[in-house]
Design a protein around this motif. Structure first.
Motif, PDB file in Angstrom:
ATOM      1  N   LEU A  38       0.859  -1.359  -0.056  1.00  8.88           N
ATOM      2  CA  LEU A  38       0.000   0.116   0.082  1.00  8.88           C
ATOM      3  C   LEU A  38       0.740   1.290   0.117  1.00  8.88           C
ATOM      4  O   LEU A  38       0.348   2.425  -0.369  1.00  8.88           O
ATOM      5  N   ASP A  41       0.814   2.305  -3.836  1.00  8.54           N
ATOM      6  CA  ASP A  41      -0.384   2.570  -4.379  1.00  8.54           C
ATOM      7  C   ASP A  41      -1.685   2.462  -3.586  1.00  8.54           C
ATOM      8  O   ASP A  41      -1.574   1.059  -2.910  1.00  8.54           O
ATOM      9  N   LYS A  42      -2.676   2.789  -3.848  1.00 10.06           N
ATOM     10  CA  LYS A  42      -3.799   2.245  -3.204  1.00 10.06           C
ATOM     11  C   LYS A  42      -4.148   1.053  -3.751  1.00 10.06           C
ATOM     12  O   LYS A  42      -4.204   0.953  -5.204  1.00 10.06           O
ATOM     13  N   GLU A  86     -11.537  -0.580  -1.726  1.00 14.01           N
ATOM     14  CA  GLU A  86     -10.127  -0.052  -1.975  1.00 14.01           C
ATOM     15  C   GLU A  86      -9.525   0.245  -0.597  1.00 14.01           C
ATOM     16  O   GLU A  86     -10.033   0.797   0.439  1.00 14.01           O
ATOM     17  N   TYR A  87      -8.086   0.004  -0.548  1.00 11.61           N
ATOM     18  CA  TYR A  87      -7.385   0.442   0.627  1.00 11.61           C
ATOM     19  C   TYR A  87      -6.433   1.452   0.338  1.00 11.61           C
ATOM     20  O   TYR A  87      -5.673   1.102  -0.592  1.00 11.61           O
ATOM     21  N   GLN A  88      -5.964   2.235   1.187  1.00 14.64           N
ATOM     22  CA  GLN A  88      -4.995   3.335   0.969  1.00 14.64           C
ATOM     23  C   GLN A  88      -4.330   3.634   2.292  1.00 14.64           C
ATOM     24  O   GLN A  88      -4.636   3.400   3.269  1.00 14.64           O
TER      25      GLN A  88
END
Length: 117
Positions: A38, A41-42, A86-88
């Motif tokens: 992460l 990038d997300k 989505e994970y960021q």
């Protein structure tokens, strides 16, 4: 001549306490890998599942939840059909990028050393 710094017993104890705190947050074999992914990038859940080799879906979900609870990542539900998540990395979580780089560098050197045996 290099001047060596003497660490008091209290400073050593505080240092070890801080290390234990970090190890509690980043425990297990997957969280550092997830954070490292992460930091670049997300990513969607399925991308992380594919990128972090060997992790099960259940374990990924558990680790993502713990990282989110510790304010290291954010989870965003996208308004798509089908719904995607989505994970960021957070700004706070991004402060671990140097840690993941150091661990990665050391791991590569260690692997070479062990394989050369």
């Amino acid at each position: 001549m290099i001047k060596e710094e003497i660490i008091s017993g209290k400073e050593c104890a505080n240092s070890i306490l801080a290390i234990h705190d970090v190890m509690d947050i980043l425990n297990g074999k997957w969280k550092i890998s997830i954070i490292a992914c992460l930091c670049h990038d997300k990513m969607r859940y399925t991308d992380l599942l594919r990128e972090v080799k060997g992790i099960s879906g259940k374990m990924l979900s558990r680790n993502l939840k713990e990282l989110e609870d510790n304010l290291l990542i954010t989870r965003t539900v996208l308004n798509t059909q089908p719904i995607m998540v989505e994970y960021q990395i957070t700004e706070y979580g991004a402060t671990l990028k140097n840690v993941t780089s150091v661990i990665s560098d050391w791991g590569l050197k260690h692997r070479k050393r062990i394989m050369a045996k």
